[in-house]
Every structure is written in C-alpha cells, then in structure tokens.
Scaffold this motif. Structure first.
Motif, PDB file in Angstrom:
ATOM      1  N   THR A  95       7.482   9.026   8.014  1.00  0.00           N
ATOM      2  CA  THR A  95       6.620   8.380   9.002  1.00  0.00           C
ATOM      3  C   THR A  95       6.110   7.068   8.421  1.00  0.00           C
ATOM      4  O   THR A  95       5.574   7.045   7.312  1.00  0.00           O
ATOM      5  N   ILE A  96       6.321   5.976   9.171  1.00  0.00           N
ATOM      6  CA  ILE A  96       5.842   4.673   8.720  1.00  0.00           C
ATOM      7  C   ILE A  96       4.871   4.120   9.749  1.00  0.00           C
ATOM      8  O   ILE A  96       5.058   4.291  10.948  1.00  0.00           O
ATOM      9  N   ASP A  97       3.809   3.500   9.249  1.00  0.00           N
ATOM     10  CA  ASP A  97       2.799   2.904  10.112  1.00  0.00           C
ATOM     11  C   ASP A  97       3.112   1.417  10.239  1.00  0.00           C
ATOM     12  O   ASP A  97       2.587   0.591   9.508  1.00  0.00           O
ATOM     13  N   ASP A  98       4.031   1.103  11.145  1.00  0.00           N
ATOM     14  CA  ASP A  98       4.506  -0.261  11.314  1.00  0.00           C
ATOM     15  C   ASP A  98       4.666  -0.514  12.811  1.00  0.00           C
ATOM     16  O   ASP A  98       5.418   0.190  13.482  1.00  0.00           O
ATOM     17  N   SER A  99       3.968  -1.496  13.332  1.00  0.00           N
ATOM     18  CA  SER A  99       4.022  -1.753  14.772  1.00  0.00           C
ATOM     19  C   SER A  99       5.389  -2.247  15.234  1.00  0.00           C
ATOM     20  O   SER A  99       5.688  -2.218  16.418  1.00  0.00           O
ATOM     21  N   ALA A 107       5.050  11.461  14.627  1.00  0.00           N
ATOM     22  CA  ALA A 107       4.611  12.457  13.648  1.00  0.00           C
ATOM     23  C   ALA A 107       5.735  13.423  13.292  1.00  0.00           C
ATOM     24  O   ALA A 107       5.731  14.008  12.217  1.00  0.00           O
ATOM     25  N   HIS A 155      12.998   5.562  14.987  1.00  0.00           N
ATOM     26  CA  HIS A 155      13.645   4.267  14.820  1.00  0.00           C
ATOM     27  C   HIS A 155      15.080   4.377  14.280  1.00  0.00           C
ATOM     28  O   HIS A 155      15.998   3.769  14.818  1.00  0.00           O
ATOM     29  N   THR A 202       8.664  -2.738   6.681  1.00  0.00           N
ATOM     30  CA  THR A 202       8.844  -1.706   5.656  1.00  0.00           C
ATOM     31  C   THR A 202      10.245  -1.820   5.056  1.00  0.00           C
ATOM     32  O   THR A 202      11.233  -1.838   5.782  1.00  0.00           O
ATOM     33  N   GLN A 228       9.194   4.796  17.788  1.00  0.00           N
ATOM     34  CA  GLN A 228       8.745   6.156  17.513  1.00  0.00           C
ATOM     35  C   GLN A 228       9.767   6.887  16.642  1.00  0.00           C
ATOM     36  O   GLN A 228       9.422   7.476  15.639  1.00  0.00           O
ATOM     37  N   ARG A 245       7.668   6.000  13.686  1.00  0.00           N
ATOM     38  CA  ARG A 245       6.218   6.151  13.778  1.00  0.00           C
ATOM     39  C   ARG A 245       5.794   7.531  14.242  1.00  0.00           C
ATOM     40  O   ARG A 245       4.649   7.912  14.074  1.00  0.00           O
ATOM     41  N   GLU A 275       0.807  -1.224   0.000  1.00  0.00           N
ATOM     42  CA  GLU A 275       0.000   0.000   0.000  1.00  0.00           C
ATOM     43  C   GLU A 275       0.843   1.280   0.000  1.00  0.00           C
ATOM     44  O   GLU A 275       0.346   2.352  -0.314  1.00  0.00           O
ATOM     45  N   HIS A 276       2.131   1.181   0.335  1.00  0.00           N
ATOM     46  CA  HIS A 276       3.009   2.352   0.328  1.00  0.00           C
ATOM     47  C   HIS A 276       4.113   2.254  -0.730  1.00  0.00           C
ATOM     48  O   HIS A 276       4.947   3.152  -0.827  1.00  0.00           O
TER      49      HIS A 276
END
Length: 146
Positions: free
Chosen positions: A85-89, A80, A95, A140, A93, A78, A62-63
């Motif tokens: 910014t990556i949405d990866d658990s 802001a 990384h 990612t 914060q 993660r 999706e990215h």
C-alpha cells in the motif's frame, strides 16, 4: 417553438445526461475493479530472471528502506487490500502487480491513469523484471533485488 421540437430537444438533453452518467460509472468501475488473475503475459521484452525476490522503496524519503517480499503475486496501490500500500495521490487504488510466471518475474500496469514505469519506460504489457530494475508509480520508486 413548437411542442414537438421542444419534446425532441428534451429527449436529446436526457440522452446526453444518461451518456455522461454511464461514462462516470464506467470510470469508477475501472478504478475499483479487482485485477484479472487470468491475464497471461505477452512476449516479454527481455529475458525473465527468476532470482528476484523483493522490492525496496527508494523514494519518498519517509518510506525509503522498506522491504516487501514478492510472493506469487503482489498488488501495488492505494487500496487497503493491496499487499504493498502506497500513499501517493498519483497511484490508482489497484495500480500495478508484480507476479511470477514460467520461472520469471513480471510487472504489469493494471490500467492506471498515470501509468507505471520500469527503468523510465512506460509499462504497457507484462514486462520481465530483473534485479536492479527500478519501478516507479507516481512519486514512489521501488528497486527490485534478490
């Protein structure tokens, strides 16, 4: 049980609770503190390339295809406040960071829990980045290009 022994056991339990909370605060502080800008890279493993200019996201689907320019310093995470910014658990914060120094481009893991990998090798210190290298943070995957 004597009152003196009971008092001693109570103090020991309080000390253990205090140590536990101090460890929790330390873990949280490590996760949210800003990166140190004054860190100097130590002995890069390979010759730095100055032609690196951007990173392209390869995965997740999706990215895929997103392009990010590399300025003097780019933080990845993660939070802001990160430039990427990556949405990866599995990402912290703040990384990792990619930065320019002495005509080269380097990547550095900023003490993340799960680590950063450059070409499937864990990044333990500032490491030189060349075009075509792949950086993985959690699920990612980025490819470095000119």
């Amino acid at each position: 049980m004597s009152p003196a022994l009971l008092r001693l056991l109570t103090l020991c339990v309080l000390a253990l609770v205090y140590l536990f909370f101090m460890r929790v605060v330390q873990a949280v502080w490590t996760e949210v503190r800003p990166p140190r800008a004054a860190r100097q890279p130590r002995a890069p493993r390979r010759k730095p390339a100055s032609r690196v200019g951007r990173v392209v996201i390869l995965a997740p689907e999706e990215h895929a295809g997103r392009v990010h320019q590399i300025a003097d310093e780019v933080n990845i995470g993660r939070a802001a406040g990160c430039e990427i910014t990556i949405d990866d658990s599995y990402a912290s914060q703040i990384h990792a960071r990619i930065f320019r120094r002495d005509g080269g481009v380097f990547v550095e893991d900023l003490g993340s829990t799960n680590g950063s990998y450059l070409n499937r090798e864990k990044v333990n210190r500032p490491t030189a980045v060349n075009p075509g290298d792949r950086l993985q943070i959690g699920a990612t995957v980025f490819e470095v290009s000119k």
